[in-house]
Design a protein around this motif. Structure first.
Motif, PDB file in Angstrom:
ATOM      1  N   ASP A   2       0.851  -1.187   0.000  1.00  0.00           N
ATOM      2  CA  ASP A   2       0.000   0.000   0.000  1.00  0.00           C
ATOM      3  C   ASP A   2       0.884   1.232   0.000  1.00  0.00           C
ATOM      4  OD1 ASP A   2      -2.253  -1.540   2.336  1.00  0.00           O
ATOM      5  OD2 ASP A   2      -2.364  -1.402   0.153  1.00  0.00           O
ATOM      6  N   ILE A   3       0.498   2.226  -0.771  1.00  0.00           N
ATOM      7  CA  ILE A   3       1.226   3.488  -0.774  1.00  0.00           C
ATOM      8  C   ILE A   3       0.209   4.610  -0.616  1.00  0.00           C
ATOM      9  CG2 ILE A   3       2.888   4.945  -1.986  1.00  0.00           C
ATOM     10  CD1 ILE A   3       3.608   2.549  -3.738  1.00  0.00           C
ATOM     11  N   ASP A   4       0.310   5.360   0.473  1.00  0.00           N
ATOM     12  CA  ASP A   4      -0.579   6.500   0.692  1.00  0.00           C
ATOM     13  C   ASP A   4       0.011   7.729   0.030  1.00  0.00           C
ATOM     14  OD1 ASP A   4      -1.064   5.548   4.157  1.00  0.00           O
ATOM     15  OD2 ASP A   4      -2.140   4.942   2.349  1.00  0.00           O
ATOM     16  N   ASN A  22      10.470  -3.626  -2.277  1.00  0.00           N
ATOM     17  CA  ASN A  22      11.379  -4.536  -2.991  1.00  0.00           C
ATOM     18  C   ASN A  22      10.960  -4.637  -4.448  1.00  0.00           C
ATOM     19  OD1 ASN A  22       9.094  -6.088  -2.852  1.00  0.00           O
ATOM     20  ND2 ASN A  22       9.914  -7.577  -1.392  1.00  0.00           N
ATOM     21  N   MET A  23      11.425  -5.675  -5.146  1.00  0.00           N
ATOM     22  CA  MET A  23      11.159  -5.765  -6.584  1.00  0.00           C
ATOM     23  C   MET A  23       9.664  -5.880  -6.878  1.00  0.00           C
ATOM     24  SD  MET A  23      12.252  -9.678  -7.550  1.00  0.00           S
ATOM     25  CE  MET A  23      11.338  -9.666  -9.070  1.00  0.00           C
ATOM     26  N   VAL A  24       8.892  -6.342  -5.875  1.00  0.00           N
ATOM     27  CA  VAL A  24       7.450  -6.473  -6.076  1.00  0.00           C
ATOM     28  C   VAL A  24       6.779  -5.102  -6.019  1.00  0.00           C
ATOM     29  CG1 VAL A  24       5.352  -7.553  -5.207  1.00  0.00           C
ATOM     30  CG2 VAL A  24       7.528  -8.771  -5.059  1.00  0.00           C
ATOM     31  N   ALA A  25       7.189  -4.297  -5.069  1.00  0.00           N
ATOM     32  CA  ALA A  25       6.531  -3.015  -4.819  1.00  0.00           C
ATOM     33  C   ALA A  25       7.157  -1.842  -5.555  1.00  0.00           C
ATOM     34  CB  ALA A  25       6.556  -2.722  -3.316  1.00  0.00           C
ATOM     35  N   ALA A  26       8.413  -1.972  -5.940  1.00  0.00           N
ATOM     36  CA  ALA A  26       9.128  -0.833  -6.532  1.00  0.00           C
ATOM     37  C   ALA A  26       8.437  -0.261  -7.777  1.00  0.00           C
ATOM     38  CB  ALA A  26      10.578  -1.214  -6.835  1.00  0.00           C
ATOM     39  N   ARG A  30       7.443   3.712  -8.364  1.00  0.00           N
ATOM     40  CA  ARG A  30       7.914   4.479  -9.534  1.00  0.00           C
ATOM     41  C   ARG A  30       6.741   5.135 -10.249  1.00  0.00           C
ATOM     42  NH1 ARG A  30      12.997   2.997 -12.493  1.00  0.00           N
ATOM     43  NH2 ARG A  30      14.050   1.491 -11.156  1.00  0.00           N
ATOM     44  N   SER A  31       5.712   4.333 -10.538  1.00  0.00           N
ATOM     45  CA  SER A  31       4.557   4.854 -11.292  1.00  0.00           C
ATOM     46  C   SER A  31       3.857   5.953 -10.513  1.00  0.00           C
ATOM     47  CB  SER A  31       3.527   3.759 -11.544  1.00  0.00           C
ATOM     48  OG  SER A  31       4.084   2.730 -12.284  1.00  0.00           O
ATOM     49  N   LEU A  32       3.672   5.711  -9.224  1.00  0.00           N
ATOM     50  CA  LEU A  32       2.940   6.679  -8.421  1.00  0.00           C
ATOM     51  C   LEU A  32       3.679   8.007  -8.360  1.00  0.00           C
ATOM     52  CD1 LEU A  32       0.562   7.284  -6.510  1.00  0.00           C
ATOM     53  CD2 LEU A  32       2.024   6.536  -4.639  1.00  0.00           C
ATOM     54  N   VAL A  33       4.967   7.971  -8.096  1.00  0.00           N
ATOM     55  CA  VAL A  33       5.740   9.224  -8.024  1.00  0.00           C
ATOM     56  C   VAL A  33       5.715   9.931  -9.379  1.00  0.00           C
ATOM     57  CG1 VAL A  33       8.048  10.197  -7.716  1.00  0.00           C
ATOM     58  CG2 VAL A  33       7.198   8.493  -6.105  1.00  0.00           C
ATOM     59  N   ALA A  61      13.816   2.763  -7.343  1.00  0.00           N
ATOM     60  CA  ALA A  61      12.564   3.492  -7.509  1.00  0.00           C
ATOM     61  C   ALA A  61      12.677   4.891  -6.919  1.00  0.00           C
ATOM     62  CB  ALA A  61      11.415   2.727  -6.861  1.00  0.00           C
ATOM     63  N   LEU A  62      13.336   5.019  -5.770  1.00  0.00           N
ATOM     64  CA  LEU A  62      13.529   6.345  -5.166  1.00  0.00           C
ATOM     65  C   LEU A  62      14.397   7.221  -6.068  1.00  0.00           C
ATOM     66  CD1 LEU A  62      14.139   5.550  -1.377  1.00  0.00           C
ATOM     67  CD2 LEU A  62      12.075   6.480  -2.435  1.00  0.00           C
ATOM     68  N   ILE A  63      15.431   6.630  -6.637  1.00  0.00           N
ATOM     69  CA  ILE A  63      16.316   7.402  -7.516  1.00  0.00           C
ATOM     70  C   ILE A  63      15.570   7.836  -8.773  1.00  0.00           C
ATOM     71  CG2 ILE A  63      18.372   7.229  -8.977  1.00  0.00           C
ATOM     72  CD1 ILE A  63      19.578   5.507  -6.714  1.00  0.00           C
ATOM     73  N   ALA A  64      14.748   6.941  -9.312  1.00  0.00           N
ATOM     74  CA  ALA A  64      13.943   7.309 -10.481  1.00  0.00           C
ATOM     75  C   ALA A  64      13.027   8.469 -10.137  1.00  0.00           C
ATOM     76  CB  ALA A  64      13.136   6.099 -10.961  1.00  0.00           C
TER      77      ALA A  64
END
Lengths: 110, 148
Positions: A2-4, A22-26, A30-33, A61-64
């Motif tokens: 979940d990402i709020d 991890n690789m599942v959530a990353a 990425r898409s959300l940001v 994902a954070l770097i992206a």
């Protein structure tokens, strides 16, 4: 995972992942940001208080997100990192690029 | 090595995304019975193991059905993770003595194996009967060593 999302202002937002980044959530992060930045909220703080684990995929994902925020004239900062996340940042020498802030507010203050 | 471990935990699973949670759960079970590692050492070992498993899912399996045998062993002076999979062999340039180097600062990929290598004392790879076999080892700096 979940990402709020909390749209703080027309130009800023807090993103709060829950669980293992991890690789599942990353890809979702990425898409959300990317979406949030594209909507004009280019000043992003990622609140990691509920991120119990982060691996190299999560870091990527954070770097992206950082790159897309900066390209839009903003920035991406991290706050409330757990010990495991701090360890990952230290070992990869990315604490300078993704400087951990103690709180969301201090992250916005820069 | 012929010595008998103090503890052994294991699982056999398909190398897919759901197996990552099972691996974390098994490591949590190990920490419930092995307490001589510092908090930092536990974090490092778990992160290194998770990186290797993710690498197997992403690169050795690549969407195919690949079996992963995952084993955790604790000895008096170290903990070991053994990962045996039936997937593709890693390319030779991945198996350098020091693992691939860390990529440039703003790279979005390519850090996993380098991170794993930094977080444990030893990473070994060999093929056994056609299977990939990764071994990660951490020797705690704790004075009293690993206890069951």
């Amino acid at each position: 995972m979940d990402i709020d999302t909390d749209l703080r202002s027309p130009t800023s937002a807090v993103v709060r992942p829950h669980g293992r980044l991890n690789m599942v959530a990353a890809p979702a992060l990425r898409s959300l940001v990317a979406e949030v930045v594209a909507a004009g909220h280019s000043m992003i703080v990622v609140d990691l208080a509920e991120t119990v684990f982060m691996d190299s995929s999560g870091l990527g994902a954070l770097i992206a997100g950082l790159k897309s925020a900066r390209q839009a004239g903003g920035d991406l900062r991290i706050a409330c990192a757990t010990e495991q996340v701090l360890t990952v940042l230290d070992l990869t020498n990315l604490s300078r690029v993704l400087r951990p802030h103690e709180s969301v507010e201090s992250a916005f203050d820069g | 090595m012929g010595e008998k471990p103090l503890r052994r935990l294991g699982l056999v699973t398909t190398a897919d995304e759901p197996c990552l949670d099972a691996v974390h759960d098994l490591i949590g079970e190990l920490w419930s019975v092995v307490d001589a590692l510092s908090a930092d050492e536990k974090v490092s070992f778990e992160t290194a193991v998770a990186e290797l498993v993710a690498n197997i899912v992403q690169h050795a399996a690549k969407g195919r059905v690949v079996e992963l045998c995952f084993e955790l062993l604790s000895f008096a002076d170290r903990v070991e993770a053994h990962l045996r999979d039936t997937g593709l062999h890693p390319p030779d340039n991945v198996l350098t003595k020091d693992m691939p180097p860390m990529p440039y600062e703003l790279a979005e990929h390519g850090r996993g194996l380098a991170m794993a290598r930094l977080m444990v004392d030893e990473v070994h790879y060999e093929t056994v009967d056609g299977r990939n076999h990764w071994l990660l080892m951490l020797r705690p700096k704790a004075r009293s060593g690993v206890q069951a």
